[in-house]
Motif scaffolding. Structure first.
Motif, PDB file in Angstrom:
ATOM      1  N   VAL A  65      36.640  21.552  45.086  1.00  0.00           N
ATOM      2  CA  VAL A  65      37.095  22.903  44.764  1.00  0.00           C
ATOM      3  C   VAL A  65      38.553  23.048  45.188  1.00  0.00           C
ATOM      4  O   VAL A  65      38.904  22.754  46.331  1.00  0.00           O
ATOM      5  N   GLU A  66      39.407  23.518  44.274  1.00  0.00           N
ATOM      6  CA  GLU A  66      40.831  23.653  44.566  1.00  0.00           C
ATOM      7  C   GLU A  66      41.177  25.106  44.876  1.00  0.00           C
ATOM      8  O   GLU A  66      40.640  26.023  44.266  1.00  0.00           O
ATOM      9  N   ALA A  67      42.079  25.286  45.836  1.00  0.00           N
ATOM     10  CA  ALA A  67      42.522  26.634  46.200  1.00  0.00           C
ATOM     11  C   ALA A  67      43.924  26.556  46.775  1.00  0.00           C
ATOM     12  O   ALA A  67      44.367  25.505  47.245  1.00  0.00           O
ATOM     13  N   TRP A  68      44.631  27.682  46.722  1.00  0.00           N
ATOM     14  CA  TRP A  68      45.903  27.821  47.434  1.00  0.00           C
ATOM     15  C   TRP A  68      45.630  28.589  48.718  1.00  0.00           C
ATOM     16  O   TRP A  68      44.911  29.595  48.713  1.00  0.00           O
ATOM     17  N   HIS A  69      46.240  28.115  49.826  1.00  0.00           N
ATOM     18  CA  HIS A  69      45.872  28.622  51.150  1.00  0.00           C
ATOM     19  C   HIS A  69      47.123  28.935  51.959  1.00  0.00           C
ATOM     20  O   HIS A  69      48.029  28.100  52.082  1.00  0.00           O
ATOM     21  N   VAL A  70      47.170  30.152  52.481  1.00  0.00           N
ATOM     22  CA  VAL A  70      48.196  30.543  53.459  1.00  0.00           C
ATOM     23  C   VAL A  70      47.470  30.835  54.761  1.00  0.00           C
ATOM     24  O   VAL A  70      46.673  31.785  54.838  1.00  0.00           O
ATOM     25  N   GLU A  71      47.711  30.011  55.781  1.00  0.00           N
ATOM     26  CA  GLU A  71      47.019  30.181  57.057  1.00  0.00           C
ATOM     27  C   GLU A  71      47.864  31.007  58.011  1.00  0.00           C
ATOM     28  O   GLU A  71      49.053  30.736  58.211  1.00  0.00           O
ATOM     29  N   SER A  72      47.255  32.028  58.599  1.00  0.00           N
ATOM     30  CA  SER A  72      47.929  32.855  59.602  1.00  0.00           C
ATOM     31  C   SER A  72      46.885  33.431  60.541  1.00  0.00           C
ATOM     32  O   SER A  72      45.923  34.058  60.104  1.00  0.00           O
ATOM     33  N   ASP A  73      47.087  33.206  61.846  1.00  0.00           N
ATOM     34  CA  ASP A  73      46.142  33.739  62.826  1.00  0.00           C
ATOM     35  C   ASP A  73      46.685  34.988  63.511  1.00  0.00           C
ATOM     36  O   ASP A  73      46.246  35.366  64.590  1.00  0.00           O
ATOM     37  N   VAL A  74      47.642  35.663  62.871  1.00  0.00           N
ATOM     38  CA  VAL A  74      48.217  36.874  63.451  1.00  0.00           C
ATOM     39  C   VAL A  74      47.158  37.962  63.611  1.00  0.00           C
ATOM     40  O   VAL A  74      47.111  38.671  64.612  1.00  0.00           O
ATOM     41  N   VAL A  75      46.299  38.102  62.604  1.00  0.00           N
ATOM     42  CA  VAL A  75      45.193  39.060  62.679  1.00  0.00           C
ATOM     43  C   VAL A  75      43.906  38.341  62.270  1.00  0.00           C
ATOM     44  O   VAL A  75      43.951  37.392  61.483  1.00  0.00           O
ATOM     45  N   PRO A  76      42.757  38.773  62.801  1.00  0.00           N
ATOM     46  CA  PRO A  76      41.487  38.070  62.527  1.00  0.00           C
ATOM     47  C   PRO A  76      40.881  38.479  61.181  1.00  0.00           C
ATOM     48  O   PRO A  76      39.785  39.038  61.102  1.00  0.00           O
ATOM     49  N   LEU A  77      41.602  38.190  60.103  1.00  0.00           N
ATOM     50  CA  LEU A  77      41.225  38.663  58.792  1.00  0.00           C
ATOM     51  C   LEU A  77      41.345  37.541  57.771  1.00  0.00           C
ATOM     52  O   LEU A  77      42.219  36.672  57.880  1.00  0.00           O
ATOM     53  N   ILE A  78      40.486  37.555  56.762  1.00  0.00           N
ATOM     54  CA  ILE A  78      40.584  36.608  55.656  1.00  0.00           C
ATOM     55  C   ILE A  78      40.537  37.406  54.354  1.00  0.00           C
ATOM     56  O   ILE A  78      39.656  38.255  54.169  1.00  0.00           O
ATOM     57  N   ALA A  79      41.486  37.139  53.471  1.00  0.00           N
ATOM     58  CA  ALA A  79      41.515  37.767  52.144  1.00  0.00           C
ATOM     59  C   ALA A  79      41.413  36.679  51.085  1.00  0.00           C
ATOM     60  O   ALA A  79      42.113  35.665  51.159  1.00  0.00           O
ATOM     61  N   VAL A  80      40.550  36.888  50.124  1.00  0.00           N
ATOM     62  CA  VAL A  80      40.327  35.923  49.043  1.00  0.00           C
ATOM     63  C   VAL A  80      40.517  36.620  47.705  1.00  0.00           C
ATOM     64  O   VAL A  80      40.024  37.736  47.506  1.00  0.00           O
ATOM     65  N   SER A  81      41.236  35.984  46.792  1.00  0.00           N
ATOM     66  CA  SER A  81      41.311  36.445  45.409  1.00  0.00           C
ATOM     67  C   SER A  81      40.935  35.287  44.503  1.00  0.00           C
ATOM     68  O   SER A  81      41.262  34.129  44.798  1.00  0.00           O
ATOM     69  N   PHE A  82      40.261  35.590  43.413  1.00  0.00           N
ATOM     70  CA  PHE A  82      39.852  34.527  42.491  1.00  0.00           C
ATOM     71  C   PHE A  82      39.845  35.075  41.067  1.00  0.00           C
ATOM     72  O   PHE A  82      39.633  36.271  40.841  1.00  0.00           O
ATOM     73  N   ILE A  83      40.111  34.193  40.109  1.00  0.00           N
ATOM     74  CA  ILE A  83      40.152  34.563  38.696  1.00  0.00           C
ATOM     75  C   ILE A  83      39.458  33.482  37.881  1.00  0.00           C
ATOM     76  O   ILE A  83      39.800  32.302  37.987  1.00  0.00           O
ATOM     77  N   PHE A  84      38.508  33.903  37.056  1.00  0.00           N
ATOM     78  CA  PHE A  84      37.841  33.009  36.127  1.00  0.00           C
ATOM     79  C   PHE A  84      38.423  33.215  34.732  1.00  0.00           C
ATOM     80  O   PHE A  84      38.498  34.355  34.252  1.00  0.00           O
ATOM     81  N   GLU A  85      38.834  32.138  34.108  1.00  0.00           N
ATOM     82  CA  GLU A  85      39.329  32.215  32.729  1.00  0.00           C
ATOM     83  C   GLU A  85      38.229  32.759  31.825  1.00  0.00           C
ATOM     84  O   GLU A  85      37.076  32.324  31.885  1.00  0.00           O
ATOM     85  N   GLY A  86      38.573  33.718  30.981  1.00  0.00           N
ATOM     86  CA  GLY A  86      37.576  34.288  30.075  1.00  0.00           C
ATOM     87  C   GLY A  86      37.899  35.738  29.790  1.00  0.00           C
ATOM     88  O   GLY A  86      38.983  36.064  29.351  1.00  0.00           O
ATOM     89  N   GLY A  87      36.971  36.647  30.049  1.00  0.00           N
ATOM     90  CA  GLY A  87      37.265  38.063  29.941  1.00  0.00           C
ATOM     91  C   GLY A  87      36.820  38.717  28.651  1.00  0.00           C
ATOM     92  O   GLY A  87      36.076  38.159  27.844  1.00  0.00           O
ATOM     93  N   SER A  88      37.322  39.946  28.460  1.00  0.00           N
ATOM     94  CA  SER A  88      36.854  40.799  27.377  1.00  0.00           C
ATOM     95  C   SER A  88      37.150  40.248  25.990  1.00  0.00           C
ATOM     96  O   SER A  88      36.474  40.626  25.023  1.00  0.00           O
ATOM     97  N   ALA A  89      38.146  39.403  25.875  1.00  0.00           N
ATOM     98  CA  ALA A  89      38.442  38.812  24.573  1.00  0.00           C
ATOM     99  C   ALA A  89      37.279  37.973  24.058  1.00  0.00           C
ATOM    100  O   ALA A  89      37.208  37.675  22.866  1.00  0.00           O
ATOM    101  N   HIS A  90      36.378  37.595  24.957  1.00  0.00           N
ATOM    102  CA  HIS A  90      35.210  36.802  24.573  1.00  0.00           C
ATOM    103  C   HIS A  90      33.945  37.645  24.428  1.00  0.00           C
ATOM    104  O   HIS A  90      32.855  37.095  24.255  1.00  0.00           O
ATOM    105  N   ASP A  91      34.087  38.970  24.496  1.00  0.00           N
ATOM    106  CA  ASP A  91      32.941  39.827  24.198  1.00  0.00           C
ATOM    107  C   ASP A  91      32.448  39.562  22.775  1.00  0.00           C
ATOM    108  O   ASP A  91      33.258  39.263  21.883  1.00  0.00           O
ATOM    109  N   PRO A  92      31.153  39.711  22.521  1.00  0.00           N
ATOM    110  CA  PRO A  92      30.691  39.675  21.132  1.00  0.00           C
ATOM    111  C   PRO A  92      31.445  40.733  20.321  1.00  0.00           C
ATOM    112  O   PRO A  92      31.645  41.854  20.805  1.00  0.00           O
TER     113      PRO A  92
END
Length: 425
Positions: A24-51
């Motif tokens: 699994v590939e991802a881009w990662h920025v590591e920072s321990d300044v605050v005890p938080l993790i944020a994740v964003s993800f995008i799957f190719e596809g979307g409404s253009a593929h609606d029936p």
């Protein structure tokens, strides 16, 4: 409190490309300044593929992914999120189904497991489907009397007639009523696949620990199967003025011209040009000419729209019915002046200074950084784009602006849709 907890001091340019043990590939920025993790993800596809006959499936799918998964029904799933203050959301656009996750580090294991369940084992319980369906249809019916919504919908119907981008992404009351559980399951199976996803993670988590969590979540997804190809499209009916008849004292206007995609080498000059034309909120030519000098409208602006298979420059304003023609003439006049004369050197420099100086404001939280990174990955702009972007803006010349203006403003005509009862057209 939330904003301060989320603040991140680590530079967003310190991005590492990570590949987990499971591939699994991802881009990662590591920072321990605050005890938080944020994740964003995008799957190719979307409404253009609606029936074609059922627009709204992708949007409904996105709304249902966190409405129960695995052993948890909707209420139980939401309660588990709330108990740990885990924020999980999904969205759908023309070209993608995406989402975001935010959690404290101490709840990372549970947060990633809930994300896995939502992506891999959504329940699509009938009661949840009917609740979301009812909410969606109610919203669509409410919008049927909204001039802005009606103008926007008609603009896309006309500008991309016969193309998936011309269909309403949220669907219609009739199409949403016809969506079945089988439709949702089929789209989920087609879209949510491991080879189709871009991922960005920012926060207090090491590469080794992140690798394990990524495998648990995204490594559980099925392999990619080919999607249907969305044919390239360009904005149609440029030069047309189309009226949506509404009995309102003020007409809502949507207008568009050709555009330049984010992936195009000419995008940055077009971006600077758009800031000068209508993108700069208080400094743009349209703001000055339409609002400040003539008082034609309270708001007016433009933006560059970049889809996978199309691009356009898109604008909006609203004015009294009797002043619509004047407003459109002013907008067309500024297009012509920018194309013929270009901006002044001072105007160009001010635009560049603003775009360079304000860029960092988009990276003041881990969530914003993750969101921007995943968009850059989705567009294929390269992991070093954030570091290169301001230099690209700095390098824009008057000649670059002229080329962009020729591509965007071309023949000086727009596709214009007006919702209201304009006089004098």
């Amino acid at each position: 409190m939330t904003a301060s907890v989320e603040t991140l001091s680590s530079s967003p340019t310190n991005v590492k490309a990570l590949t987990s043990a499971g591939g699994v590939e991802a881009w990662h920025v590591e920072s321990d300044v605050v005890p938080l993790i944020a994740v964003s993800f995008i799957f190719e596809g979307g409404s253009a593929h609606d029936p074609a006959e059922k627009p709204g499936v992708a949007q409904m799918l996105a709304r249902l992914l966190d409405e129960g998964a695995g052993e948890y029904d909707s209420d139980a799933f939401q309660e588990r999120l709330a108990a740990r203050a885990i924020e999980l959301s999904f969205n759908a656009g023309n070209d993608a189904i995406g989402g975001s996750l935010k959690t404290l580090v101490k709840h990372a294991d549970e947060a990633f497991e809930l994300l896995r369940l939502a992506l891999v084992e959504p329940r699509f319980d009938q009661d949840a489907i009917e609740r979301v369906r009812a909410q969606t249809i109610a919203g669509l019916r409410y919008q049927q009397n909204d001039p802005g919504v009606m103008a926007t919908r008609r603009f896309f119907e006309e500008g991309f007639a016969g193309h998936p981008y011309g269909r309403p992404t949220s669907g219609t009351p009739e199409s949403v009523a016809a969506i079945t559980r089988d439709d949702l399951v089929a789209m989920h199976r087609a879209m949510i696949a491991r080879g189709r996803v871009k991922i960005a993670v920012v926060g207090a988590i090491s590469s080794d620990n992140l690798s394990v969590l990524l495998d648990k979540v995204f490594g559980s997804l099925p392999e990619t199967k080919p999607l249907s190809v969305i044919e390239a499209a360009s904005l149609q009916k440029i030069g047309s003025r189309i009226v949506v008849d509404l009995e309102v004292p003020q007409s809502v206007i949507r207008f568009g011209t050709p555009g330049i995609a984010w992936r195009d080498p000419g995008f940055i000059p077009a971006y600077v040009l758009n800031h000068i034309f209508g993108g700069g909120s208080f400094t743009s030519r349209l703001f000055q000419e339409v609002r400040e000098k003539r008082g034609l409208a309270y708001s007016v602006g433009t933006s560059l729209v970049s889809y996978r298979a199309a691009a356009m420059t898109w604008g909006y304003t609203a004015t009294k019915n009797e002043r619509v023609v004047e407003a459109l003439d002013v907008i067309a006049g500024e297009m012509a002046r920018l194309k013929e004369d270009g901006p002044s050197d001072q105007e160009l420099q001010k635009a560049k200074d603003y775009l360079i100086g304000s860029y960092a404001l988009g990276f003041d939280t881990s969530t914003k950084i993750a969101h921007t990174l995943v968009q850059i990955a989705f567009e294929g702009l390269g992991i070093d784009y954030i570091g290169r972007r301001n230099a690209l803006v700095t390098a824009v010349t008057q000649a670059d602006i002229r080329k962009a203006a020729e591509r965007i403003f071309g023949g000086g005509k727009m596709l214009t849709v007006i919702a209201g009862r304009p006089t004098g057209l």
